[in-house]
Design a protein around this motif. Structure first.
Motif, PDB file in Angstrom:
ATOM      1  N   LYS A  91       0.840  -1.194   0.000  1.00 19.16           N
ATOM      2  CA  LYS A  91       0.000   0.000   0.000  1.00 19.16           C
ATOM      3  C   LYS A  91       0.878   1.249   0.000  1.00 19.16           C
ATOM      4  CE  LYS A  91      -3.348   2.435   2.893  1.00 19.16           C
ATOM      5  NZ  LYS A  91      -4.087   2.394   4.180  1.00 19.16           N
ATOM      6  N   TYR A  92       0.461   2.241  -0.759  1.00 16.79           N
ATOM      7  CA  TYR A  92       1.162   3.526  -0.754  1.00 16.79           C
ATOM      8  C   TYR A  92       0.137   4.629  -0.987  1.00 16.79           C
ATOM      9  CZ  TYR A  92       3.765   7.627  -2.147  1.00 16.79           C
ATOM     10  OH  TYR A  92       4.227   8.921  -2.240  1.00 16.79           O
ATOM     11  N   ASN A  93       0.285   5.720  -0.249  1.00 17.69           N
ATOM     12  CA  ASN A  93      -0.495   6.915  -0.554  1.00 17.69           C
ATOM     13  C   ASN A  93       0.262   8.160  -0.091  1.00 17.69           C
ATOM     14  OD1 ASN A  93      -1.664   5.892   2.243  1.00 17.69           O
ATOM     15  ND2 ASN A  93      -2.016   8.104   2.169  1.00 17.69           N
ATOM     16  N   TYR A  94       0.004   9.259  -0.759  1.00 22.20           N
ATOM     17  CA  TYR A  94       0.642  10.545  -0.449  1.00 22.20           C
ATOM     18  C   TYR A  94      -0.411  11.438   0.203  1.00 22.20           C
ATOM     19  CZ  TYR A  94       2.908  15.078  -1.107  1.00 22.20           C
ATOM     20  OH  TYR A  94       3.458  16.321  -0.902  1.00 22.20           O
ATOM     21  N   THR A  95      -0.062  12.005   1.366  1.00 20.00           N
ATOM     22  CA  THR A  95      -0.992  12.834   2.130  1.00 20.00           C
ATOM     23  C   THR A  95      -0.703  14.314   1.876  1.00 20.00           C
ATOM     24  OG1 THR A  95      -1.088  11.158   3.847  1.00 20.00           O
ATOM     25  CG2 THR A  95      -1.895  13.343   4.412  1.00 20.00           C
ATOM     26  N   ARG A 132       4.137  12.624   4.994  1.00 22.79           N
ATOM     27  CA  ARG A 132       3.367  12.699   3.750  1.00 22.79           C
ATOM     28  C   ARG A 132       3.317  11.353   3.026  1.00 22.79           C
ATOM     29  NH1 ARG A 132       2.154  17.749   1.961  1.00 22.79           N
ATOM     30  NH2 ARG A 132       3.089  19.502   3.086  1.00 22.79           N
ATOM     31  N   HIS A 133       4.349  10.567   3.150  1.00 20.29           N
ATOM     32  CA  HIS A 133       4.431   9.283   2.441  1.00 20.29           C
ATOM     33  C   HIS A 133       4.011   8.165   3.386  1.00 20.29           C
ATOM     34  CE1 HIS A 133       6.530  11.171  -0.923  1.00 20.29           C
ATOM     35  NE2 HIS A 133       7.252  11.843   0.003  1.00 20.29           N
ATOM     36  N   ASN A 134       2.946   7.455   3.016  1.00 19.26           N
ATOM     37  CA  ASN A 134       2.456   6.324   3.804  1.00 19.26           C
ATOM     38  C   ASN A 134       2.569   5.063   2.945  1.00 19.26           C
ATOM     39  OD1 ASN A 134       0.809   7.656   6.281  1.00 19.26           O
ATOM     40  ND2 ASN A 134       0.605   8.928   4.442  1.00 19.26           N
ATOM     41  N   TYR A 135       3.281   4.070   3.438  1.00 24.78           N
ATOM     42  CA  TYR A 135       3.466   2.835   2.666  1.00 24.78           C
ATOM     43  C   TYR A 135       3.737   1.692   3.619  1.00 24.78           C
ATOM     44  CZ  TYR A 135       8.255   4.495   3.302  1.00 24.78           C
ATOM     45  OH  TYR A 135       9.415   4.968   3.843  1.00 24.78           O
TER      46      TYR A 135
END
Length: 435
Positions: free
Chosen positions: A70-74, A97-100
């Motif tokens: 999983k990866y998403n940028y906040t 900011r980077h969630n993975y």
């Protein structure tokens, strides 16, 4: 106990220019047709597919393991600075900011309302239905193949008839010519005999063509070149075969594929009802999940691992009466399947009895046409002798030859129909093809 006499065919054919092993009997022909036919091969593949579906249903008994990333940028991340432990590096507690992460989840159902068990039963019923469909397909195929085979044998025997008829007319031409030369009869007798000889030549040609067409039909069913010189048996004889009359209906009810298919459908509908009911029962499971990524459990930017473990339980409470309606629909479908089986049972009983009477009638017809042929043969011999002695006109000989030819053709047709009706009898009791 009352017995039913059924003539069981024994095939005795030897080719004029081929060895016995070159002649293809009915069993050899059936085997080649079944090995080639696409429908029966497809039906057998369906059984293998049903086996795989059973294994798939059973697989739901075991645990399920899933993996993912999983990866998403906040865009506006949460600022955890006020949560920073004393002495922690400042650069590890900045807004993330980077969630993975990468994760693995293991889940095991403890109770699912009997859904898995019902799904297995449904898959097993589908296999039973596919087996029955394969048997039904095989029965229809073999019966059609038998019809084609006996038609070819009948054409071959009819060809021999036309040759014998031609020989008889040739003898008549010789007799008429000799009597004309001796000035015993007029030339009209010779002309009449020669006309019949021309007709006999044409009959031989037609019979040869019809035989070739029949052989081509056999070759097509076997999947070989249609013009291949396939040899079939020359003639058919029969002997008496006895079986219990009172048992044939029960045999049909036990072995007919249509009834087996109907029973499988009843079991399938019952399983579907149980599957529907399982949706409205409580479900319980346990699970464990491990993951590695950022942010860390303390909301830092550095990658760290974490795990979860737990159990879950869910119980439907109210769905607007949906459970009642779905179960009612499934019950109706089950009752329809039961009615369909009752209808098929009546049909099988009727077909078995019809097949029995048709076979008895065919056996009687063989005997009657055999007797007629013997009488026609004797009549032709006597009238031919009377013509040679000058006691009968040639027209009587010609009529006797025609009667003999018709009697012989009727005898051949009766034997062909007897064979077809025997196959029909075996089909009616489910003995013609076994999967």
């Amino acid at each position: 106990m009352k017995k039913l006499i059924i003539s069981m065919l024994i095939f005795l054919g030897i080719g004029l220019s081929a060895n016995a092993q070159d002649i293809m009997n009915l069993d050899q022909y059936r085997e080649k047709v079944l090995n080639y036919n696409q429908d029966i091969r497809s039906a057998k593949m369906g059984i293998n597919a049903a086996d795989e579906m059973i294994k798939s249903a059973k697989a739901d008994k075991g645990p399920k393991i899933d993996a993912g990333i999983k990866y998403n940028y906040t865009g506006r991340p949460f600022d955890p600075s006020n949560l920073k432990p004393a002495g922690a590096p400042a650069d590890e507690w900045l807004p993330v900011r980077h969630n993975y992460n990468a994760n693995v989840t293991i889940r095991q159902d403890i109770f699912n309302g009997g859904r898995v068990k019902s799904q297995i039963k449904y898959a097993e019923s589908q296999k039973e239905a596919q087996i029955a469909l394969t048997t039904l397909t095989g029965n229809e195929l073999v019966f059609y193949a038998d019809q084609q085979y006996w038609a070819a044998v009948g054409q071959k025997e009819y060809l021999e008839l036309t040759k014998q008829y031609k020989t008889s007319v040739e003898k008549l031409v010789n007799v008429a010519s000799n009597k004309y030369e001796a000035q015993v009869v007029s030339k009209n007798d010779v002309l009449m005999a020669q006309v019949k000889l021309n007709n006999a030549d044409l009959e031989v040609l037609k019979a040869e063509n019809r035989l070739q067409v029949s052989i081509m039909s056999l070759n097509r069913l076997m999947g070989i070149e249609v013009k291949s010189p396939t040899m079939v048996m020359d003639s058919i004889t029969y002997s008496e075969f006895i079986f219990e009359e009172n048992g044939i209906v029960d045999l049909g009810l036990t072995q007919r594929a249509e009834l087996q298919q109907a029973e499988a459908d009843i079991r399938a509908q019952s399983a579907l009802k149980s599957i529907t009911a399982s949706k409205y029962k409580g479900r319980m499971h346990v699970y464990a999940k491990g993951l590695y990524g950022a942010p860390s459990p303390q909301l830092g930017q550095n990658m760290e691992g974490n795990y979860y473990a737990g159990a879950g339980f869910a119980m439907p409470i109210y769905h607007g009466g949906k459970k009642k309606r779905e179960l009612a629909a499934r019950q109706i479908a089950t009752e329809q399947a039961i009615l369909q089986k009752e209808k098929m049972t009546d049909q099988v009983v009727l077909e078995v009895n019809q097949a029995k009477y048709l076979l008895e009638e065919a056996a009687k017809r063989v005997e009657l046409t055999r007797n007629s042929l013997a009488n026609a043969d004797e009549n032709l011999r006597l009238i031919t002798d009377r013509y040679e002695d000058g006691l009968s006109p040639i027209i009587e000989v010609i009529n006797a030859q025609i009667s003999w030819q018709q009697a012989y053709a009727d005898f051949i047709d009766s034997k062909v129909q007897y064979n077809i009706n025997q196959s029909n009898m075996l089909k009616a009791v489910g003995e013609l093809y076994k999967n």
